[in-house]
Design a protein around this motif. Structure first.
Motif, short mmCIF file in Angstrom:
data_model
loop_
_atom_site.label_atom_id
_atom_site.label_comp_id
_atom_site.label_asym_id
_atom_site.label_seq_id
_atom_site.Cartn_x
_atom_site.Cartn_y
_atom_site.Cartn_z
N ALA A 29 -65.04 4.88 -58.13
CA ALA A 29 -64.92 4.02 -56.95
C ALA A 29 -65.46 4.69 -55.68
CB ALA A 29 -63.46 3.61 -56.75
N SER A 30 -65.79 5.98 -55.75
CA SER A 30 -66.32 6.65 -54.55
C SER A 30 -67.56 5.94 -54.07
CB SER A 30 -66.64 8.12 -54.85
OG SER A 30 -65.45 8.86 -54.97
N ASN A 31 -67.69 5.82 -52.75
CA ASN A 31 -68.76 4.96 -52.24
C ASN A 31 -69.54 5.55 -51.07
OD1 ASN A 31 -66.80 4.78 -50.30
ND2 ASN A 31 -66.37 2.62 -50.60
N TYR A 32 -69.30 6.81 -50.77
CA TYR A 32 -70.06 7.44 -49.68
C TYR A 32 -70.29 8.89 -50.03
CZ TYR A 32 -71.15 9.33 -45.07
OH TYR A 32 -71.75 9.98 -44.02
N PHE A 33 -71.57 9.33 -49.92
CA PHE A 33 -71.95 10.66 -50.41
C PHE A 33 -72.82 11.36 -49.37
CE2 PHE A 33 -70.33 9.54 -54.52
CZ PHE A 33 -70.54 8.17 -54.61
N PRO A 34 -72.22 12.25 -48.58
CA PRO A 34 -73.00 13.00 -47.59
C PRO A 34 -73.48 14.33 -48.17
CG PRO A 34 -70.67 13.26 -47.15
CD PRO A 34 -70.78 12.39 -48.38
N TRP A 35 -74.54 14.86 -47.59
CA TRP A 35 -75.04 16.19 -47.91
C TRP A 35 -75.02 17.03 -46.64
CZ3 TRP A 35 -76.59 18.26 -52.58
CH2 TRP A 35 -76.70 17.36 -53.66
N TYR A 36 -74.53 18.27 -46.78
CA TYR A 36 -74.44 19.18 -45.65
C TYR A 36 -75.30 20.41 -45.91
CZ TYR A 36 -70.58 16.51 -43.69
OH TYR A 36 -69.82 15.51 -43.14
N ASN A 53 -74.10 1.20 -51.99
CA ASN A 53 -74.82 -0.07 -52.12
C ASN A 53 -76.34 0.12 -52.14
OD1 ASN A 53 -74.91 0.73 -49.47
ND2 ASN A 53 -74.59 -1.31 -48.61
N VAL A 54 -76.80 1.38 -52.09
CA VAL A 54 -78.23 1.67 -52.20
C VAL A 54 -78.44 2.76 -53.24
CG1 VAL A 54 -78.74 0.99 -49.84
CG2 VAL A 54 -78.22 3.35 -50.35
N GLY A 55 -79.65 2.79 -53.80
CA GLY A 55 -79.93 3.78 -54.84
C GLY A 55 -80.71 4.98 -54.33
N ARG A 61 -88.79 14.85 -45.19
CA ARG A 61 -88.98 15.61 -46.43
C ARG A 61 -87.72 15.59 -47.32
NH1 ARG A 61 -89.09 20.56 -46.10
NH2 ARG A 61 -88.33 20.88 -43.97
N ILE A 62 -86.69 14.93 -46.88
CA ILE A 62 -85.43 14.92 -47.63
C ILE A 62 -85.15 13.54 -48.18
CG2 ILE A 62 -82.93 15.19 -47.39
CD1 ILE A 62 -83.44 17.28 -45.26
N ALA A 63 -84.72 13.48 -49.41
CA ALA A 63 -84.34 12.20 -50.02
C ALA A 63 -83.09 12.42 -50.87
CB ALA A 63 -85.47 11.66 -50.89
N VAL A 64 -82.31 11.37 -50.99
CA VAL A 64 -81.14 11.41 -51.85
C VAL A 64 -81.19 10.19 -52.77
CG1 VAL A 64 -79.71 10.30 -50.09
CG2 VAL A 64 -78.62 11.56 -51.94
N THR A 65 -80.87 10.40 -54.03
CA THR A 65 -80.80 9.31 -54.99
C THR A 65 -79.38 9.23 -55.55
OG1 THR A 65 -81.50 10.77 -56.80
CG2 THR A 65 -83.22 9.55 -55.64
N LEU A 66 -78.97 8.04 -55.90
CA LEU A 66 -77.62 7.80 -56.41
C LEU A 66 -77.69 6.97 -57.68
CD1 LEU A 66 -74.49 7.75 -56.15
CD2 LEU A 66 -74.77 5.73 -54.69
N ASN A 67 -77.03 7.42 -58.72
CA ASN A 67 -76.91 6.67 -59.97
C ASN A 67 -75.42 6.41 -60.18
OD1 ASN A 67 -76.55 5.93 -62.70
ND2 ASN A 67 -78.46 6.92 -63.29
N LYS A 68 -74.98 5.21 -59.82
CA LYS A 68 -73.55 4.91 -59.90
C LYS A 68 -73.05 4.82 -61.33
CE LYS A 68 -72.38 1.38 -57.43
NZ LYS A 68 -72.49 0.08 -56.74
N THR A 69 -73.91 4.38 -62.23
CA THR A 69 -73.49 4.25 -63.62
C THR A 69 -73.17 5.62 -64.21
OG1 THR A 69 -74.88 2.29 -63.86
CG2 THR A 69 -74.15 3.39 -65.90
N ALA A 70 -74.05 6.58 -63.93
CA ALA A 70 -73.86 7.93 -64.45
C ALA A 70 -72.98 8.78 -63.54
CB ALA A 70 -75.23 8.60 -64.63
N LYS A 71 -72.64 8.26 -62.39
CA LYS A 71 -71.82 8.98 -61.41
C LYS A 71 -72.47 10.30 -61.02
CE LYS A 71 -67.91 8.58 -63.70
NZ LYS A 71 -66.47 8.68 -64.04
N HIS A 72 -73.76 10.24 -60.67
CA HIS A 72 -74.37 11.43 -60.12
C HIS A 72 -75.34 11.08 -59.00
CE1 HIS A 72 -78.28 11.12 -62.16
NE2 HIS A 72 -77.67 10.97 -63.30
N PHE A 73 -75.54 12.05 -58.13
CA PHE A 73 -76.45 11.88 -57.01
C PHE A 73 -77.18 13.20 -56.79
CE2 PHE A 73 -73.60 13.67 -53.60
CZ PHE A 73 -72.43 13.74 -54.33
N SER A 74 -78.37 13.11 -56.25
CA SER A 74 -79.24 14.28 -56.14
C SER A 74 -79.89 14.35 -54.77
CB SER A 74 -80.34 14.23 -57.20
OG SER A 74 -79.80 14.22 -58.50
#
Lengths: 113, 113
Positions: A29-36, A53-55, A61-74
């Motif tokens: 259910a986590s829905n917000y993912f910051p990077w520091y 709500n976005v992938g 030069r920085i990008a973040v991707t989110l895969n909610k099904t697999a519960k991982h982000f990069s």
């Protein structure tokens, strides 16, 4: 509570190459993912964040991707520069609270000139 | 610098002594948070205030720890009868509300000898 795992713990890249850091989270259910980014002796600074709500989100030069099904982000850093050398932390906010960040253990990135 | 200020930056104390740290948040932020960061780990949540009310305390916060925010502005974190295991970086953060604008200070590094 939320559990965030981060890999790798250290990453050395040649200047100009890309760096990728991966995180997994436990609470679907986590829905917000910051990077520091934390440079030695300095405060953790928010560099990018993504909501569930976005992938993908990109900022220069920085990008973040989110895969909610697999519960991982990069985090992806392209065209790395020496000033990108720092410790990077991923984090997650579960919806059960809007105040407590759960952090990964961090990745020490070294950009070799 | 109008960010989150912490004082002192470094503190060395003998085991068994009491120490107190101060955090001055961004002035318009009504939420204030304390985190602890040990070497090689991400920050761990300790407690948070909304205005002067302390709304949650982590189980990491033993009875030797006490935090206050008496007037809803600055906050203090006191550790009584310090132990070597208390050695860590203590980070303060503030936000206007919830997740947005979550800003960290540079921390107080505590060394217990």
């Amino acid at each position: 509570g939320e559990n965030v795992e981060q890999h790798p713990s250290t990453l050395s890249v040649q200047e100009g190459d890309s760096a990728v850091i991966k995180c997994t989270y436990s609470d679907s259910a986590s829905n917000y993912f910051p990077w520091y980014k934390q440079e030695l002796g300095k405060r953790p600074q928010l560099i990018i964040d993504i909501r569930s709500n976005v992938g993908e989100k990109k900022d220069q030069r920085i990008a973040v991707t989110l895969n909610k099904t697999a519960k991982h982000f990069s985090l992806h850093i392209t065209e790395t520069q020496p000033e990108d050398s720092a410790v990077y932390f991923c984090a997650a906010f579960p919806p059960s609270n809007d105040y407590k960040l759960s952090f990964g253990a961090g990745t020490t990135v070294t950009v070799r000139a | 610098d109008t960010g989150v200020s912490q004082d002192p930056r470094h503190k060395i104390t003998k085991r068994g002594q009491n120490v107190t740290f101060r955090c001055d948040p961004i002035s318009e932020h009504n939420r204030l948070y304390w985190y602890r960061q040990t070497l090689g780990q991400g920050p761990e949540f300790l407690t948070y205030f909304q205005n002067e009310a302390q709304l949650e305390k982590s189980r990491l916060l033993s009875d030797r720890f006490s935090a206050e925010r008496p007037k809803g502005s600055f906050s203090t974190l006191e550790i009584q009868r310090t132990e070597q295991g208390d050695s860590a970086m203590y980070l303060c953060a503030s936000s206007p509300r919830g997740r947005d604008g979550y800003t960290f200070g540079s921390g107080t590094r505590l060394t217990v000898v």
